[in-house]
Design a protein around this motif. Structure first.
Motif, PDB file in Angstrom:
ATOM      1  N   GLU A 182      90.265  -4.244   6.526  1.00  0.00           N
ATOM      2  CA  GLU A 182      88.977  -4.946   6.560  1.00  0.00           C
ATOM      3  C   GLU A 182      87.899  -4.047   5.971  1.00  0.00           C
ATOM      4  O   GLU A 182      87.777  -2.874   6.348  1.00  0.00           O
ATOM      5  CB  GLU A 182      88.587  -5.322   7.996  1.00  0.00           C
TER       6      GLU A 182
ATOM      7  N   LEU B 207      84.214  -2.837   5.711  1.00  0.00           N
ATOM      8  CA  LEU B 207      83.052  -2.811   6.604  1.00  0.00           C
ATOM      9  C   LEU B 207      81.938  -2.001   5.946  1.00  0.00           C
ATOM     10  O   LEU B 207      82.156  -0.869   5.511  1.00  0.00           O
ATOM     11  CB  LEU B 207      83.440  -2.218   7.966  1.00  0.00           C
TER      12      LEU B 207
ATOM     13  N   VAL C  16      79.201  -6.801  -1.947  1.00  0.00           N
ATOM     14  CA  VAL C  16      80.380  -6.492  -1.131  1.00  0.00           C
ATOM     15  C   VAL C  16      81.644  -7.060  -1.786  1.00  0.00           C
ATOM     16  O   VAL C  16      82.678  -6.401  -1.857  1.00  0.00           O
ATOM     17  CB  VAL C  16      80.199  -7.029   0.308  1.00  0.00           C
TER      18      VAL C  16
ATOM     19  N   ASP D  83      86.430 -15.026  12.476  1.00  0.00           N
ATOM     20  CA  ASP D  83      86.143 -13.729  13.101  1.00  0.00           C
ATOM     21  C   ASP D  83      85.528 -13.903  14.492  1.00  0.00           C
ATOM     22  O   ASP D  83      84.943 -14.945  14.793  1.00  0.00           O
ATOM     23  CB  ASP D  83      85.145 -12.993  12.195  1.00  0.00           C
TER      24      ASP D  83
ATOM     25  N   GLY E  96      92.047  -1.585  15.320  1.00  0.00           N
ATOM     26  CA  GLY E  96      91.239  -0.820  16.268  1.00  0.00           C
ATOM     27  C   GLY E  96      91.456   0.667  16.110  1.00  0.00           C
ATOM     28  O   GLY E  96      92.288   1.107  15.314  1.00  0.00           O
TER      29      GLY E  96
ATOM     30  N   PRO F  97      87.496   2.782  10.696  1.00  0.00           N
ATOM     31  CA  PRO F  97      87.087   2.479   9.319  1.00  0.00           C
ATOM     32  C   PRO F  97      86.912   3.792   8.554  1.00  0.00           C
ATOM     33  O   PRO F  97      86.322   4.729   9.073  1.00  0.00           O
ATOM     34  CB  PRO F  97      85.734   1.772   9.507  1.00  0.00           C
TER      35      PRO F  97
HETATM   36  P1  C2E Z   1      83.461  -7.444  12.642  1.00  0.00           P
HETATM   37  O1  C2E Z   1      83.716  -8.125  11.361  1.00  0.00           O
HETATM   38  O2  C2E Z   1      83.943  -8.110  13.877  1.00  0.00           O
HETATM   39  O3  C2E Z   1      84.077  -5.997  12.483  1.00  0.00           O
HETATM   40  C1  C2E Z   1      84.738  -5.288  13.513  1.00  0.00           C
HETATM   41  C2  C2E Z   1      83.829  -4.233  14.109  1.00  0.00           C
HETATM   42  O4  C2E Z   1      84.525  -3.556  15.173  1.00  0.00           O
HETATM   43  C3  C2E Z   1      83.399  -3.128  13.158  1.00  0.00           C
HETATM   44  O5  C2E Z   1      82.070  -2.738  13.490  1.00  0.00           O
HETATM   45  C4  C2E Z   1      84.376  -2.001  13.477  1.00  0.00           C
HETATM   46  O6  C2E Z   1      83.912  -0.721  13.113  1.00  0.00           O
HETATM   47  C5  C2E Z   1      84.470  -2.152  14.971  1.00  0.00           C
HETATM   48  N1  C2E Z   1      85.707  -1.589  15.528  1.00  0.00           N
HETATM   49  C6  C2E Z   1      86.874  -1.352  14.911  1.00  0.00           C
HETATM   50  N2  C2E Z   1      87.802  -0.869  15.748  1.00  0.00           N
HETATM   51  C7  C2E Z   1      87.213  -0.797  16.959  1.00  0.00           C
HETATM   52  C8  C2E Z   1      87.680  -0.382  18.261  1.00  0.00           C
HETATM   53  O7  C2E Z   1      88.827   0.005  18.477  1.00  0.00           O
HETATM   54  N3  C2E Z   1      86.756  -0.475  19.267  1.00  0.00           N
HETATM   55  C9  C2E Z   1      85.482  -0.908  19.072  1.00  0.00           C
HETATM   56  N4  C2E Z   1      84.661  -0.931  20.105  1.00  0.00           N
HETATM   57  N5  C2E Z   1      85.032  -1.316  17.868  1.00  0.00           N
HETATM   58  C10 C2E Z   1      85.889  -1.262  16.828  1.00  0.00           C
HETATM   59  P2  C2E Z   1      80.974  -2.473  12.378  1.00  0.00           P
HETATM   60  O8  C2E Z   1      81.610  -1.813  11.197  1.00  0.00           O
HETATM   61  O9  C2E Z   1      79.827  -1.790  13.039  1.00  0.00           O
HETATM   62  O10 C2E Z   1      80.547  -3.915  11.928  1.00  0.00           O
HETATM   63  C11 C2E Z   1      79.899  -4.775  12.815  1.00  0.00           C
HETATM   64  C12 C2E Z   1      79.783  -6.171  12.248  1.00  0.00           C
HETATM   65  O11 C2E Z   1      78.910  -6.196  11.117  1.00  0.00           O
HETATM   66  C13 C2E Z   1      81.114  -6.726  11.735  1.00  0.00           C
HETATM   67  O12 C2E Z   1      81.883  -7.198  12.838  1.00  0.00           O
HETATM   68  C14 C2E Z   1      80.617  -7.825  10.821  1.00  0.00           C
HETATM   69  O13 C2E Z   1      80.282  -8.980  11.553  1.00  0.00           O
HETATM   70  C15 C2E Z   1      79.345  -7.213  10.256  1.00  0.00           C
HETATM   71  N6  C2E Z   1      79.633  -6.645   8.915  1.00  0.00           N
HETATM   72  C16 C2E Z   1      80.174  -5.453   8.590  1.00  0.00           C
HETATM   73  N7  C2E Z   1      80.294  -5.319   7.250  1.00  0.00           N
HETATM   74  C17 C2E Z   1      79.824  -6.477   6.715  1.00  0.00           C
HETATM   75  C18 C2E Z   1      79.688  -6.974   5.367  1.00  0.00           C
HETATM   76  O14 C2E Z   1      80.066  -6.350   4.373  1.00  0.00           O
HETATM   77  N8  C2E Z   1      79.132  -8.233   5.227  1.00  0.00           N
HETATM   78  C19 C2E Z   1      78.750  -8.988   6.302  1.00  0.00           C
HETATM   79  N9  C2E Z   1      78.221 -10.208   6.077  1.00  0.00           N
HETATM   80  N10 C2E Z   1      78.866  -8.542   7.576  1.00  0.00           N
HETATM   81  C20 C2E Z   1      79.403  -7.315   7.779  1.00  0.00           C
END
Ligand code: C2E
Ligand code: MG
Ligand code: MG
Ligand code: MG
Length: 288
Positions: free
Chosen positions: A59, A61, A94, A179, A257, A263
């Motif tokens: 994924e 991010l 992106v 998602d 995870g 990431p």
């Molecule tokens: P998401 O798509 O649900 O991404 C999963 C989030 O969970 C990511 O946070 C990731 O770093 C985090 N994560 C991964 N493994 C674990 C784990 O084991 N435990 C916990 N507690 N968290 C974990 P991140 O990178 O901070 O991104 C947050 C949200 O921001 C994403 O949720 C997504 O909705 C949004 N996002 C991130 N990148 C993009 C992008 O390029 N475009 C858009 N539109 N939204 C984005």
């Protein structure tokens, strides 16, 4: 407000909550410059088959290293962009970055599908399927090299327009993933009518399955339903062996995870993928 960002451990900046505060407007201006200015980067997190241990995808991010405020998490700036004219530009950036990375892997023999998060609002943009089609062709990629992740919010709002874009994506052959499942308002039944190929179960349920029987039952029933619809189930936020084993036992297909990998920047995930490409698939077993 402090949070950990990968291994950098820098302090995170949180803009004022007020929608029209000068801080937010300044940050929006900063974001506009950041898109072209090289401050945004994609990190990639592995998605692993819970039965085989094989990598099923990654994924993408988004990460923003602001020259003054340091790392700003996507939970702060994506919603800001969503409320502005910038979202379209951000998503285009992106998608372009993810396609370039996918092409470099694909043509280098690493056939790993890249999942890209888009905003529910992006599905109102009828130009999106064509942008993807043109991009895939330019990089010589099959449609399955990329997947779009969108939250349950696509079920609210202007469904007629959204459905049209979803249909065009299906025709193109780009898979759609739902998602954060469980956090929104859609009933399980409505899943049936959505043209998605994958459901990602939100981390808030997954993390607690080892402690709470209620959460265990919720996740179990989602996994069962997703399977009965012929879709793939992915568990987000898998942090422990115990949780991974329970998920595998439930029949959940894929885990994502910190247990499997955080990431990572492109160079780091490439090395991570190469290391595993030759390794035999092992099935999820904790290291003892
Ligand atoms: P998401 O798509 O649900 O991404 C999963 C989030 O969970 C990511 O946070 C990731 O770093 C985090 N994560 C991964 N493994 C674990 C784990 O084991 N435990 C916990 N507690 N968290 C974990 P991140 O990178 O901070 O991104 C947050 C949200 O921001 C994403 O949720 C997504 O909705 C949004 N996002 C991130 N990148 C993009 C992008 O390029 N475009 C858009 N539109 N939204 C984005
Ligand atoms: Mg996602
Ligand atoms: Mg999610
Ligand atoms: Mg999320």
């Amino acid at each position: 407000y402090l949070a950990k960002e990968g291994r950098t451990g820098v302090e995170l900046y949180q803009p004022d909550k007020d929608r029209n505060s000068p801080e937010r407007l300044t940050l929006l201006g900063d974001l506009r410059r950041a898109i072209d200015g090289g401050e945004l980067r994609l990190h990639y997190q592995p998605e692993v088959g819970l039965d085989s241990g094989a990598v099923r995808g990654v994924e993408a991010l988004l990460r923003w290293r602001h020259p003054v405020h340091g790392m700003i998490p996507p939970s702060e700036f994506v919603p800001l962009a969503e409320q502005s004219y910038l979202m379209r530009q951000l998503t285009a950036y992106v998608i372009e970055e993810a396609l370039a990375q996918a092409a470099s892997w694909w043509h280098g023999g690493l056939r790993v599908p890249v999942s890209v998060n888009i905003s529910a609002r992006d599905l109102l943009d009828s130009a999106l399927p064509e942008q993807l089609e043109v991009g895939l062709a330019r990089y010589g990629l099959p449609p399955a090299a990329i997947q779009l992740e969108v939250t349950e919010r696509i079920l609210t709002g202007d469904q007629a327009y959204t459905q049209e874009t979803i249909k065009a994506l299906a025709t193109l052959g780009v898979p759609l993933s739902l998602d954060d499942f469980g956090t929104g308002y859609s009933s399980l039944i409505r899943l049936q009518r959505l043209a998605v190929s994958e459901v990602k179960i939100d981390a808030s349920f997954v993390r607690r399955i080892a402690e709470s029987e209620d959460d265990d039952r919720i996740v179990r029933s989602i996994v069962d339903l997703v399977r009965s619809l012929g879709l793939r189930s992915v568990a987000e936020g898998v942090e422990s062996d115990d949780v991974a084993m329970r998920l595998a036992e439930m029949g959940c297909d894929v885990g994502q995870g910190w247990l499997f990998g955080e990431p990572m920047p492109a160079a780091e995930i490439t090395a991570w993928l190469r290391e595993r490409a030759g390794a035999p698939e092992y099935g999820y077993q904790p290291e003892v």
